[in-house]
Write a protein that holds these residues in place. Structure first.
Motif, PDB file in Angstrom:
ATOM      1  N   UNK A 103       1.230  -1.573   0.486  1.00  0.00           N
ATOM      2  CA  UNK A 103       0.351  -0.456   0.031  1.00  0.00           C
ATOM      3  C   UNK A 103       1.035   1.384   0.099  1.00  0.00           C
ATOM      4  N   UNK A 104       2.443   1.259   0.119  1.00  0.00           N
ATOM      5  CA  UNK A 104       2.778   2.186   0.753  1.00  0.00           C
ATOM      6  C   UNK A 104       3.973   2.345  -1.078  1.00  0.00           C
ATOM      7  N   UNK A 105       3.517   1.585  -2.330  1.00  0.00           N
ATOM      8  CA  UNK A 105       4.110   2.061  -3.094  1.00  0.00           C
ATOM      9  C   UNK A 105       3.919   2.818  -3.944  1.00  0.00           C
ATOM     10  N   UNK A 106       2.552   3.944  -4.423  1.00  0.00           N
ATOM     11  CA  UNK A 106       2.705   4.250  -4.598  1.00  0.00           C
ATOM     12  C   UNK A 106       3.505   6.033  -3.729  1.00  0.00           C
ATOM     13  N   UNK A 107       3.636   6.354  -2.708  1.00  0.00           N
ATOM     14  CA  UNK A 107       3.875   6.729  -1.730  1.00  0.00           C
ATOM     15  C   UNK A 107       5.386   6.950  -2.277  1.00  0.00           C
ATOM     16  N   UNK A 108       5.901   5.781  -2.590  1.00  0.00           N
ATOM     17  CA  UNK A 108       7.290   5.479  -2.372  1.00  0.00           C
ATOM     18  C   UNK A 108       7.629   6.352  -3.804  1.00  0.00           C
ATOM     19  N   UNK A 109       6.861   5.474  -4.933  1.00  0.00           N
ATOM     20  CA  UNK A 109       7.011   6.561  -6.437  1.00  0.00           C
ATOM     21  C   UNK A 109       7.333   7.519  -6.435  1.00  0.00           C
ATOM     22  N   UNK A 110       6.072   8.999  -5.701  1.00  0.00           N
ATOM     23  CA  UNK A 110       5.730   9.859  -5.759  1.00  0.00           C
ATOM     24  C   UNK A 110       7.563  10.565  -5.178  1.00  0.00           C
ATOM     25  N   UNK A 111       7.697   9.810  -3.865  1.00  0.00           N
ATOM     26  CA  UNK A 111       8.903   9.931  -2.996  1.00  0.00           C
ATOM     27  C   UNK A 111      10.083  10.097  -3.675  1.00  0.00           C
ATOM     28  N   UNK A 112      10.528   9.026  -5.205  1.00  0.00           N
ATOM     29  CA  UNK A 112      11.335   8.945  -5.695  1.00  0.00           C
ATOM     30  C   UNK A 112      11.979   7.373  -5.117  1.00  0.00           C
TER      31      UNK A 112
END
Length: 838
Positions: free
Chosen positions: A422-431
């Motif tokens: 569930x954390x992956x979208x945020x991890x992508x946005x954080x680079x």
């Protein structure tokens, strides 16, 4: 009332089919199974009054609670009540026979949802369609495909905090489902996916189909003792046929871990201690499950597990630390995975352990550099149950968000059960995670769904009409019986076997003498109540009931009041005693490691008492691992290793005991003489101070001061009711070079009075190398059947590939030098000849 009965029952949450089997040998016996949930209910106390029964059993889901069943039988009907803790009192009103399957009522409905005009897509078409779909999906949509959700709230371990599967699927937050064994549940959840999820993408349905779906075959450790990969391939094809009819498309198997420590419960799921043999069975299982094409709806995805070195868990304790060299990883644990990948396995699952201090689920050198890049694996990589979240528990990640990042960077495509991704979208946005990695994972999953035909026909595997046709079918049971025969290993026989059927009274004693707990772990059959017991097998092969003097004697782990006395009384009237001992199914498999690999104390006391009568004793073992049998080797007349043989177990054992089938199985794991020797395996290193016949009485050598180094029964060992002699080992030349082949032959003669089958085994020793090499390595085998007095020459070819191994300096290569070829009936009983390669 003797026979099969069934009844349909409505509970607050579901409709159940309850199946009863009533039998009578020395006593009445009641077996109960349920559908759709394959829950056997072992009745522990049973009272009979005319045509009425009352039984009690433990409710395993509510410790301390008791199931009570009361039944009354008429000619073709049964009525009564079942009191199920947590569910309530269920009225029983049923009929004789197996009855219809619950799913049959779904058949007409699902036909309306199928797409009979769907055709198989080409690879090029699939790639275009996948790219088109990906272009329409948001980042969250793509991440949704990376989740596997349980079909219910049942958990294999810690409770999983998550939304109900219906909600997750409708919102596009699930791409696959674990454990929907009921085809009606598959239909229900698939319908939500294709009607409510954002892009109407169908689900994958996953399950552990380890050694059969409804028809159960011998456990893998048992079937490996057949040394017959083609028979195992057929078993897996049948399992795929039965499982796919119920909606399962993705198997969490085969397990191809090499197992060297019998304390580890999961040795029951593998092919034993040898990487060469393990590779052959890995290939056979992949080909059996996947068939010619995954577009065939009677095949299922094969998932190689557990990558890698899970079988090296320290102390034989499940989920424990692994600390091995790269050479051991590559020479011992990798070959079965390589063979499975070469056979086309579409999926791989990570191991729970660490390697070089890093949990495998986050281990980029293993999953990216080795699996993806070096081995060329392009399929779906799935985490084992909760393994992503456990990166935190291991102490490698600070929190779930970091664990998700690590697993994604290691190209883990599917997170099973937990929700760290569930954390992956945020991890992508954080680079912190490149979006292209998410795209690649979603691409692999969608590609697989197209290959299976699900994208064009989501309900093609929902086939209740095929369930009725395929499940527990006669020819499937026949195949199970044949493989069960081949899997039995005769460990000792001083002439007590085969049994004589004429006028012989047999005391059939022990907790497995009339038990249906012969299927082993990792099976979910709705037909467990029809498993053939040893008693039934002997009766069906021709023993009259007055020849079979039955006494349970003890439970599996606990004594029974008066049990030993009853056993001794029965045995006193017998000509021979068959002592049926072993482990229950839940003593093997995942989370079933044992400190002691002896039989439980209650059974040992029973055995000692019975053997004290001085009558011939045949030990029949039911178990999922090598056991310490030193006392039995010294005190009984014959030992028959039957493992967990599956649906037809009793028939197979009876055929071997009576000589209807001449045993031919050979061990694929060594049996220690003492558990202090563990781990013990034939392909070990010599050490700088090896024990020899000449120095064994001296002190400063590699040995125990209180027991032998050698196993009680070595790898490759197994007796027959006839005798095979080996002679005239010949090499066609003393040395070879480059790509030349050396031919080695031996003459094998049936020197006994019965026809029989022998497995002729070739081993090679590399006498010296850039790194120390094992004392012996299996490199080939031939199975042959010989009539009494018949001889046959058996030939093997040896070439560069048979001599190659991995070393830090040279990678995979053969090294010049001297070698020894061994051929024989086991790893310990061989003829030998030397040769060289340059």
């Amino acid at each position: 009332m003797i026979g099969l009965w069934h009844a349909f029952v409505e509970t607050p949450s579901m409709k159940l089919k309850i199946q009863f089997k009533v039998s009578k040998k020395a006593n009445y016996m009641l077996d109960i199974a349920t559908e759709p949930l394959a829950i056997p209910i072992p009745i522990e106390s049973l009272t009979v009054d005319g045509s009425r029964l009352r039984g009690e059993a433990k409710a395993f889901w509510m410790p301390g609670q008791t199931i009570v069943v009361e039944l009354a039988f008429e000619e073709d009907s049964v009525s009564g009540e079942m009191d199920m803790p947590g569910i309530g009192k269920l009225p029983i009103k049923g009929s004789s026979g197996r009855g219809p399957q619950l799913s049959e009522e779904l058949a007409d409905t699902v036909r309306l949802y199928r797409n009979p005009d769907a055709s198989t897509r080409s690879d090029a078409e699939i790639e275009d369609l996948v790219e088109s779909l990906l272009s329409k999906m948001s980042l969250e949509d793509k991440v949704g495909q990376l989740f596997q959700v349980p079909a219910s709230n049942f958990s294999f371990g810690n409770a999983v905090k998550t939304d109900p599967p219906e909600k997750l699927i409708a919102e596009g937050r699930a791409g696959s489902v674990l454990g929907a064994f009921d085809v009606r549940r598959v239909f229900e959840l698939q319908k939500i996916a294709v009607e409510q999820s954002p892009h109407r993408i169908p689900l994958l349905f996953n399950a552990d189909i380890i050694h059969g779906a409804q028809t159960i075959f011998p456990v893998p450790l048992a079937w490996s003792c057949s040394w017959d990969p083609e028979a195992v391939k057929e078993a897996c094809a049948i399992a795929a046929k039965e499982a796919s009819a119920s909606g399962t498309v993705y198997n969490h198997g085969p397990m191809v871990d090499v197992g060297r420590d019998p304390r580890w419960g999961r040795v029951v799921e593998g092919a034993g201690e040898d990487p060469y043999l393990g590779a052959l069975f890995a290939k056979a299982q992949v080909e059996g499950f996947q068939g010619e094409s995954l577009s065939d709806p009677e095949t299922i995805i094969a998932c190689l597990k557990h990558f890698i070195a899970y079988g090296a868990a320290e102390g034989g304790r499940d989920y424990n630390t692994v600390d091995i060299s790269e050479a051991t990883l590559r020479n011992v644990y990798l070959p079965p995975f390589q063979a499975g990948l070469e056979a086309g396995a579409a999926s791989v699952m990570n191991a729970f352990n660490i390697y070089q201090g890093v949990p495998v689920a986050a281990n980029q050198p293993l999953l990216v550099d080795l699996l993806r890049d070096e081995l060329g694996f392009e399929g779906v990589l799935i985490s084992d149950y909760g393994a992503v979240e456990e990166i935190v528990t291991h102490g490698y990640a600070e929190d779930e968000k970091e664990a998700a990042r690590m697993a994604a960077l290691a190209t883990m495509d599917i997170e099973m059960a937990t929700r760290s991704y569930e954390h992956l979208p945020q991890l992508v946005r954080e680079g912190k995670v490149p979006e292209k990695l998410i795209d690649e994972s979603a691409r692999r999953i969608l590609r697989l769904k197209y290959r299976l035909g699900l994208m064009d026909d989501p309900f093609r595997y929902v086939r209740p009409e095929k369930e009725k046709e395929y499940h527990f079918r006669d020819d499937h049971l026949k195949a199970s019986l044949e493989l069960a025969r081949k899997s039995i290993v005769l460990l000792k026989n001083d002439g007590a076997l085969p049994l004589a059927k004429e006028a012989e009274r047999i005391a059939l004693i022990g907790p497995f003498a009339d038990s249906r707990d012969l299927l082993g772990p990792w099976q979910f059959s709705r037909y467990s109540h029809e498993t053939v017991t040893l008693y039934e097998g002997l009766r069906d092969i021709g023993y009259a009931e007055n020849q079979l003097l039955y006494a349970q004697g003890s439970g599996v782990t606990e004594a029974i009041e008066g049990g030993i006395e009853d056993a001794l009384e029965k045995a006193s009237h017998a000509d021979l005693i068959v002592l049926a001992l072993g482990e229950s199914s839940d003593m093997s498999g995942e989370a079933a490691s044992r400190l002691s690999i002896h039989l439980p104390e209650a059974q040992l006391r029973l055995a000692e008492a019975v053997a004290g009568l001085g009558k011939p004793v045949v030990l029949v073992l039911t178990n999922g691992r090598p056991l310490v049998l030193d006392w039995f080797h010294r005190n009984v007349n014959a030992i028959v290793e039957t493992w967990f043989l599956g649906s037809q177990a009793g028939h197979a054992i009876a055929e071997v005991l009576t000589g209807e089938y001449n045993p031919s199985g050979k061990l694929t794991m060594s049996f220690p003489a003492h558990e202090g020797q563990v781990p013990l395996y034939y392909n070990s290193f010599r050490t700088g101070r090896p024990i020899t016949e000449q120095n064994k009485h001296t002190k400063y050598i590699s040995k125990y001061i209180d027991g032998p180094n050698d196993p009680l029964y070595p790898f490759g060992y197994g007796l027959s009711y006839t005798r095979f002699d080996y002679s005239e080992l010949r090499l066609d030349r003393s040395g070879i070079a480059g790509d030349e082949k050396l031919r080695v032959t031996v003459t094998v003669t049936n020197a006994g009075r019965l026809a029989g089958e022998e497995t002729v085994q070739l081993y090679i020793q590399d006498l010296h190398g850039s790194v120390v090499r094992p004392v012996k390595e299996l490199k080939g085998f031939r199975k042959l059947r010989l009539e009494p007095g018949e001889s046959q020459e058996v030939a093997f070819e040896i070439g560069r590939d048979d001599l190659a191994f991995w070393s830090p300096a040279n990678g995979y290569a053969a090294e010049e030098g001297a070698f020894v070829a061994y051929i024989g009936t086991s790893s310990a009983e061989t003829l030998s000849a030397s040769f060289s390669w340059r």
